[in-house]
Write a protein that holds these residues in place. Structure first.
Motif, PDB file in Angstrom:
ATOM      1  N   UNK A   1       0.807  -1.222   0.000  1.00  0.00           N
ATOM      2  CA  UNK A   1       0.000   0.000   0.000  1.00  0.00           C
ATOM      3  C   UNK A   1       0.839   1.271   0.000  1.00  0.00           C
ATOM      4  N   UNK A   2       2.152   1.133   0.077  1.00  0.00           N
ATOM      5  CA  UNK A   2       3.047   2.291   0.104  1.00  0.00           C
ATOM      6  C   UNK A   2       3.733   2.436  -1.251  1.00  0.00           C
ATOM      7  N   UNK A   3       3.277   3.337  -2.109  1.00  0.00           N
ATOM      8  CA  UNK A   3       3.852   3.453  -3.458  1.00  0.00           C
ATOM      9  C   UNK A   3       5.312   3.893  -3.466  1.00  0.00           C
ATOM     10  N   UNK A   4       5.797   4.423  -2.336  1.00  0.00           N
ATOM     11  CA  UNK A   4       7.206   4.825  -2.282  1.00  0.00           C
ATOM     12  C   UNK A   4       8.130   3.617  -2.349  1.00  0.00           C
ATOM     13  N   UNK A   5       7.631   2.457  -1.942  1.00  0.00           N
ATOM     14  CA  UNK A   5       8.428   1.226  -2.013  1.00  0.00           C
ATOM     15  C   UNK A   5       8.156   0.563  -3.357  1.00  0.00           C
ATOM     16  N   UNK A   6       9.166   0.588  -4.216  1.00  0.00           N
ATOM     17  CA  UNK A   6       9.018   0.063  -5.575  1.00  0.00           C
ATOM     18  C   UNK A   6       9.583  -1.345  -5.736  1.00  0.00           C
TER      19      UNK A   6
END
Length: 290
Positions: free
Chosen positions: A119-124
């Motif tokens: 759910x955290x788009x910063x983690x790719x």
């Protein structure tokens, strides 16, 4: 909310002839993934038949013919890797090379890491710690020359590509490509490439070298810096054990007369600095953000 889906993918050619534990590699990831895309290059052995014999509806095979003229810094490996990745349909894509396995005891950790960061788009991407086995399955190589961590699991909803087989770059807004933003997977990749028989490793490097526009080095496991080796005190994945019995080197001895190369001498100095100051000079193709 439903769980994020995961696609596994890999590519392989002449896997039997070159001593890859590719069947064990694929099987090690099957319990975690929703599908596994295998790109099989036209081979001189029964690699394709062995992949087809893996009894799982998750396995999807794409047959390819490699561009033998592509000799620019291993880019043919990037081409094959991306053929497989572009066929993946999951939310995340897990790349596993033919001589790499995941341990059955760590599958739950990987699943938990995906769930934690989905759910955290910063983690790719998710980064794995590495065990690089060398010489025999009883030793691992650990120095700045051996990447200690690498991305192997990436979001399949962002623009990514591989400049070679090892790592990814992210492109966005027509800016300069960058390394993925990543979090730790809390799991390991077990890399067995350097414990296949010395003969198989030489065959592998002979074939690989033509895609890098240089001659193949002569491989002798005994010609190595002993200070880089550490005993492996853990357990191996269950699925790789038959391959270790049949195809891995059982023993080797470092040549006491071996003279270090300039590169190895530099790495020894870096290892001393790492130990003294808690540093890590190994190459990283990611930026940890969580």
């Amino acid at each position: 909310m439903s769980q994020a889906s995961i696609s596994g993918f890999t590519f392989i050619r002449n896997g039997v002839e070159l001593g890859f534990p590719f069947e064990a590699s694929i099987r090690s990831l099957l319990p975690l993934v929703d599908e596994f895309v295998v790109v099989v290059g036209q081979s001189n052995d029964d690699t394709l038949a062995r992949v087809k014999a893996i009894d799982s509806s998750k396995v999807r095979i794409i047959e390819t013919i490699w561009n033998e003229r592509m000799a620019d810094r291993g880019f043919v490996y990037a081409q094959q890797k991306m053929i497989a990745q572009y066929a993946c349909t999951g939310d995340w894509a897990f790349y596993l090379e033919g001589d790499e396995l995941v341990h059955e005891a760590e599958l739950a950790n990987i699943r938990a890491s995906v769930d934690q960061h989905h759910a955290n788009p910063a983690v790719e991407a998710l980064v794995f710690d590495y065990f690089h086995f060398y010489g025999t399955p009883e030793f691992v190589a650990n120095s700045p020359a051996w990447y200690r961590r690498e991305c192997r699991l990436i979001r399949n909803t962002i623009r990514s590509y591989a400049p070679d087989g090892q790592y990814w770059l992210i492109t966005s807004d027509h800016k300069k490509p960058r390394n993925p933003q990543a979090a730790l997977a809390n799991a390991h990749i077990y890399h067995y490439g350097w414990v296949r028989s010395n003969e198989a490793m030489q065959k592998k490097l002979d074939q690989v070298s033509k895609f890098w526009s240089h001659g193949a080095p002569v491989v002798r496991y005994s010609q190595f810096d002993a200070q880089v080796l550490q005993p492996f005190n853990g357990t191996h994945p269950v699925l790789v054990k038959p391959w270790l019995e049949s195809s891995a080197e059982k023993s080797f001895t470092i040549d006491p007369a071996y003279k270090l190369t300039k590169r190895e001498k530099r790495h020894r100095l870096l290892m001393k600095l790492e130990k003294a100051f808690g540093l890590d000079f190994s190459r990283k193709h990611f930026k940890l953000v969580a």
